[in-house]
Design a protein around this motif. Structure first.
Motif, short mmCIF file in Angstrom:
data_model
loop_
_atom_site.label_atom_id
_atom_site.label_comp_id
_atom_site.label_asym_id
_atom_site.label_seq_id
_atom_site.Cartn_x
_atom_site.Cartn_y
_atom_site.Cartn_z
N ALA A 4 9.02 6.14 1.62
CA ALA A 4 10.07 5.23 0.90
C ALA A 4 9.95 3.96 1.81
O ALA A 4 9.92 2.77 1.16
N LEU A 5 9.77 4.09 3.35
CA LEU A 5 9.43 2.65 4.03
C LEU A 5 8.29 2.07 3.50
O LEU A 5 8.09 0.96 3.69
N ALA A 6 7.29 2.79 3.31
CA ALA A 6 5.78 2.31 2.93
C ALA A 6 5.95 1.69 1.73
O ALA A 6 5.34 0.66 1.65
N ALA A 7 6.72 2.05 0.93
CA ALA A 7 6.75 1.46 -0.57
C ALA A 7 7.36 0.02 -0.36
O ALA A 7 7.13 -0.77 -1.22
N ILE A 8 8.24 -0.16 0.67
CA ILE A 8 9.04 -1.32 0.66
C ILE A 8 8.11 -2.46 1.76
O ILE A 8 7.93 -3.45 1.25
N TYR A 9 7.76 -2.01 2.63
CA TYR A 9 7.10 -2.66 3.72
C TYR A 9 5.53 -2.61 3.63
O TYR A 9 4.78 -3.60 4.07
N ALA A 10 4.93 -1.58 3.44
CA ALA A 10 3.22 -1.40 3.38
C ALA A 10 2.95 -0.50 2.15
O ALA A 10 2.51 0.60 2.70
N PRO A 11 2.95 -0.78 1.12
CA PRO A 11 2.36 0.10 0.00
C PRO A 11 1.27 0.69 0.12
O PRO A 11 0.81 1.95 -0.46
N ALA A 12 0.17 0.15 0.82
CA ALA A 12 -1.19 0.57 0.90
C ALA A 12 -1.38 1.62 1.91
O ALA A 12 -2.41 2.09 2.17
N HIS A 13 -0.45 1.71 2.68
CA HIS A 13 -0.40 2.62 3.87
C HIS A 13 0.52 3.85 3.58
O HIS A 13 1.18 4.30 4.74
N MET A 14 0.95 4.19 2.42
CA MET A 14 2.12 5.15 2.23
C MET A 14 1.83 6.46 2.97
O MET A 14 2.49 7.15 3.49
N GLY A 15 0.32 7.08 2.76
CA GLY A 15 0.02 8.17 3.51
C GLY A 15 0.29 8.19 5.00
O GLY A 15 0.63 9.23 5.57
N SER A 16 -0.22 7.17 5.57
CA SER A 16 -0.01 6.97 7.12
C SER A 16 1.31 6.87 7.57
O SER A 16 1.88 7.54 8.58
N PHE A 17 2.32 6.17 6.91
CA PHE A 17 3.64 6.19 7.15
C PHE A 17 4.36 7.66 7.09
O PHE A 17 5.02 8.15 7.97
N ALA A 18 3.90 8.39 6.02
CA ALA A 18 4.43 9.70 5.66
C ALA A 18 4.09 10.65 6.65
O ALA A 18 4.82 11.32 7.26
N LEU A 19 2.68 10.55 7.20
CA LEU A 19 2.39 11.38 8.52
C LEU A 19 2.95 11.32 9.57
O LEU A 19 3.33 12.15 10.25
#
Length: 338
Positions: A113-128
């Motif tokens: 959810a944070l990645a979708a706001i701030y860094a959509p291209a790095h959703m997997g890394s944020f989630a990990l």
């Protein structure tokens, strides 16, 4: 079921072939084999220049770039979740435990959810990163005098899950129109899978699943809880090791494909019904079956409502929820181990 290994390997091959062969574009077996052969030769030609891959088949992009990495990634994610599910049920001595119980999926949701706001291209890394941090928080909160009682870990995981879900929902609501991307990820998807994802998941699966298969005796012993100390097992050490393996496998699976439920619950139980509770065969059999099951689920997700693609988590929930209710009824009657 004495010949479980060749049976499950055959099932895996069938699932893989159907996953590559069936889709919105019709292919024939020769398209698949020619494209795979060309892809392998092309990869090897970078190492051995004498290899000539020949003319590129017309279906190469569909088979090699789109469907094959997706099928392999689905298999590896299913393999990892099922293995983590076996270890979770042994660790918690609870037949209804799944690999998400220690806060991995809840934490990954916050990261996505944070990645979708701030860094959509790095959703997997944020989630990990968020998933691993969440496991660390749950583990730290659960510590009592340097040790981690499984009942405390279970309660901490549940409590953290509620907290993380509330934070995730708030972040999703604040996204407005961008919430669709997070929704799709939260329900699980292999759309956009690439060879880099496959390579990363392969290494993680090799390490995590390999460790659990290697330590089948310790998984058998840990079912006895504190009583296993008398049998010579360092319970506290192996709890940490198994928690680490579960967290590693689940965090990478979730960061790669989103939150896909029931694979880690259903696969171990089906194999336990067929093979018994001995982890020597239960762990590898559950892993292979989980991989094949998720490939079939992803195939249904791609084809049931085509041209629309369903989140694979919906398919696994439709398959797994009735089986979970069946297990719950058996547990209620005392027919499952406690």
């Amino acid at each position: 079921m004495k010949k479980w290994l060749p049976t499950l390997l055959a099932l895996s091959i069938i699932a893989g072939f159907l996953g590559v062969y069936v889709g919105s574009v019709s292919l024939n077996p020769s398209d698949v084999t020619a494209s795979v052969a060309y892809g392998i030769k092309s990869a090897l030609s970078g190492i051995f220049p004498s290899i000539n891959p020949g003319e590129r088949p017309k279906a190469f992009i569909i088979v090699w770039e789109l469907r094959l990495p997706r099928v392999l990634l689905a298999y590896l994610v299913g393999l990892s979740l099922a293995s983590a599910g076996v270890a979770s049920q042994a660790l918690f001595r609870n037949p209804l435990a799944d690999p998400y119980i220690i806060g991995v999926s809840a934490g990954a949701g916050i990261g996505a959810a944070l990645a979708a706001i701030y860094a959509p291209a790095h959703m997997g890394s944020f989630a990990l990163v968020s998933a691993i941090l969440s496991v660390f928080v749950v583990y730290t909160v659960s510590k009592v005098d340097g040790h981690v009682p499984v009942d405390t870990l279970l309660l901490a995981g549940i409590a953290y899950g509620f907290l993380a879900s509330a934070v995730t929902w708030y972040l999703i609501i604040s996204q407005g129109e961008r919430a669709h991307v997070t929704w799709m990820w939260l329900m699980g998807t292999f759309n956009g899978a690439g060879w880099g994802d496959v390579g990363e998941m392969f290494v993680v699966s090799l390490l995590g699943v390999g460790f659990l298969v290697w330590k089948w005796r310790e998984l058998n012993l840990i079912l006895f809880g504190e009583e296993s100390i008398a049998l010579g097992l360092d319970v506290h050490l192996y709890r940490k090791l198994f928690i680490g393996a579960i967290a590693l496998l689940t965090a990478f699976a979730v960061s790669t494909a989103g939150i896909i439920g029931f694979i880690g619950l259903v696969s171990p139980h089906i194999m336990r019904l067929l093979l018994g509770p001995n982890h020597k065969s239960l762990t590898p059999a559950s892993a292979l079956f989980g991989g094949a099951l998720l490939v079939f689920a992803d195939l249904l997700a791609r084809t049931l409502a085509k041209p629309t693609e369903l989140p694979v988590g919906i398919i696994t929930a439709l398959m797994g929820a009735p089986f979970f209710l069946y297990l719950l009824m058996k547990h209620k009657r005392g027919e499952l181990y406690s």
